[in-house]
Design a protein around this motif. Structure first.
Motif, PDB file in Angstrom:
ATOM      1  N   ALA A  73      97.606 -27.154 -64.620  1.00 50.50           N
ATOM      2  CA  ALA A  73      96.847 -26.072 -64.554  1.00 50.50           C
ATOM      3  C   ALA A  73      96.515 -25.301 -63.183  1.00 50.50           C
ATOM      4  CB  ALA A  73      95.250 -26.530 -65.127  1.00 50.50           C
ATOM      5  N   CYS A  98      97.171 -21.134 -62.058  1.00 46.86           N
ATOM      6  CA  CYS A  98      96.170 -20.378 -61.276  1.00 46.86           C
ATOM      7  C   CYS A  98      97.231 -19.654 -60.479  1.00 46.86           C
ATOM      8  CB  CYS A  98      95.138 -21.141 -60.746  1.00 46.86           C
ATOM      9  SG  CYS A  98      93.995 -21.753 -62.067  1.00 46.86           S
ATOM     10  N   TRP A 128      97.395 -20.503 -70.872  1.00 48.46           N
ATOM     11  CA  TRP A 128      96.171 -20.958 -70.996  1.00 48.46           C
ATOM     12  C   TRP A 128      95.656 -21.178 -72.501  1.00 48.46           C
ATOM     13  CZ3 TRP A 128      94.491 -23.367 -66.966  1.00 48.46           C
ATOM     14  CH2 TRP A 128      94.481 -22.977 -65.745  1.00 48.46           C
ATOM     15  N   ARG A 137      91.009 -18.950 -69.548  1.00 48.10           N
ATOM     16  CA  ARG A 137      91.133 -19.760 -68.267  1.00 48.10           C
ATOM     17  C   ARG A 137      89.350 -20.256 -68.105  1.00 48.10           C
ATOM     18  NH1 ARG A 137      92.143 -16.983 -62.337  1.00 48.10           N
ATOM     19  NH2 ARG A 137      91.408 -18.821 -61.037  1.00 48.10           N
ATOM     20  N   TYR A 188      88.959 -23.238 -70.229  1.00 56.02           N
ATOM     21  CA  TYR A 188      89.855 -24.422 -69.742  1.00 56.02           C
ATOM     22  C   TYR A 188      89.020 -25.043 -68.772  1.00 56.02           C
ATOM     23  CZ  TYR A 188      93.472 -27.639 -68.264  1.00 56.02           C
ATOM     24  OH  TYR A 188      94.087 -28.514 -67.810  1.00 56.02           O
TER      25      TYR A 188
END
Length: 296
Positions: free
Chosen positions: A34, A38, A55, A80, A83
């Motif tokens: 993750a 990003c 995502w 996103r 999450y």
């Protein structure tokens, strides 16, 4: 003396990530964490678009349950953000699960887990259904498993009570979706069972039942409709498909395309689900142990 492979007049073309095939980029993105995802999303428009796609995959691969906030973010495509919020909720829920064995913190931890609701179900299910193995830490895992089951049972009972109260206030919804109350009671009775996949199957069976009632010209609520329903539920199941019979291993059978129950029964009007009740013997249906009425 080394020989130059590129002349001084020939321009040097530097290979960049844009030269990679899109399928290869997808393979790379599938292996990113993750945090790395990003960072990759800040590189260019292509990578940002790919990050959105993954995502979504990360969310669906980690969670199956969610509250109304979950549904809003899914509809808006904010994967996103979804999450991030669910990860923070998991951190808080995991801390609450650690506080459950402590008597002074137990009430607050249970309330926090029940307030999280469906957003904490995935974590509690994972803790409650963990397989306890060896290694000298059986007591620790058994304790976590026990308290996760207790918290999940409390949450399911609250959800069932809220669902039944809502149905009592709106009889129209109860008439249109009679399976809602049954699923709520079953989920409260078996809190560690994941029944989230049942509503679509029940909806498909409801459509199939309506079709069979139309074929038999049976009015809803009539004796003929009861016969059609009993035949659908308790009738002999259809024969196995050739695709399932040809699968020689469990992995091959799992990889085969498995249609829904309604799709399996649709080409076989004389077949049913083949249910046999909760036990064997003529009196098994009337045993109190096979009834949920004492729990109501």
């Amino acid at each position: 003396m080394s020989r130059n492979l590129v002349s001084a007049d020939e321009p040097v073309v530097m290979a960049t990530a844009e030269c990679l095939p899109i399928d290869f980029l997808r393979l790379l993105f599938a292996r990113l964490t993750a945090r790395e995802l990003c960072a990759a999303a800040c590189t260019c428009h292509l990578w940002r678009h790919l990050a959105v796609e993954f995502w979504r995959a990360k969310v669906h691969g980690r969670w199956k349950h969610g509250s109304g906030r979950w549904m809003d973010l899914v509809r808006n495509g904010q994967w996103r953000q979804l999450y991030r919020e669910r990860h923070l909720l998991d951190v808080a829920s995991r801390a609450a699960l650690r506080d459950l064995p402590w008597p002074l913190r137990r009430a607050g931890a249970l309330e926090a887990l029940c307030t999280a609701g469906e957003d904490a179900v995935d974590l509690m299910l994972a803790e409650a259904t963990v397989v306890v193995g060896g290694g000298g830490r059986e007591a620790l895992w058994l304790g976590r498993k026990y308290w996760a089951e207790k918290a999940l049972a409390m949450l399911r009972r609250r959800q069932a009570a809220a669902t039944l109260a809502a149905l009592a206030r709106d009889p129209r919804v109860a008439a249109e979706r009679p399976e809602t109350a049954a699923l709520a009671i079953a989920q409260a009775h078996y809190p560690t069972s994941d029944l989230c996949h049942l509503p679509p199957q029940l909806a498909a069976l409801r459509r199939l039942l309506r079709h069979r009632l139309w074929q038999a010209a049976a009015q809803p609520g009539s004796l003929e409709a009861l016969y059609v329903l009993n035949h659908l539920v308790f009738g002999a199941p259809p024969p196995p498909s050739p695709l399932a019979a040809a699968a020689s291993s469990p992995s091959a059978a799992a990889a085969a395309c498995c249609p829904s129950l309604a799709d399996q029964l649709a080409p076989h009007p004389g077949c049913g689900l083949g249910l046999r009740g909760c036990g064997s013997g003529p009196g098994a249906y009337y045993r109190p142990s096979n009834s949920l009425l004492p729990e109501l």
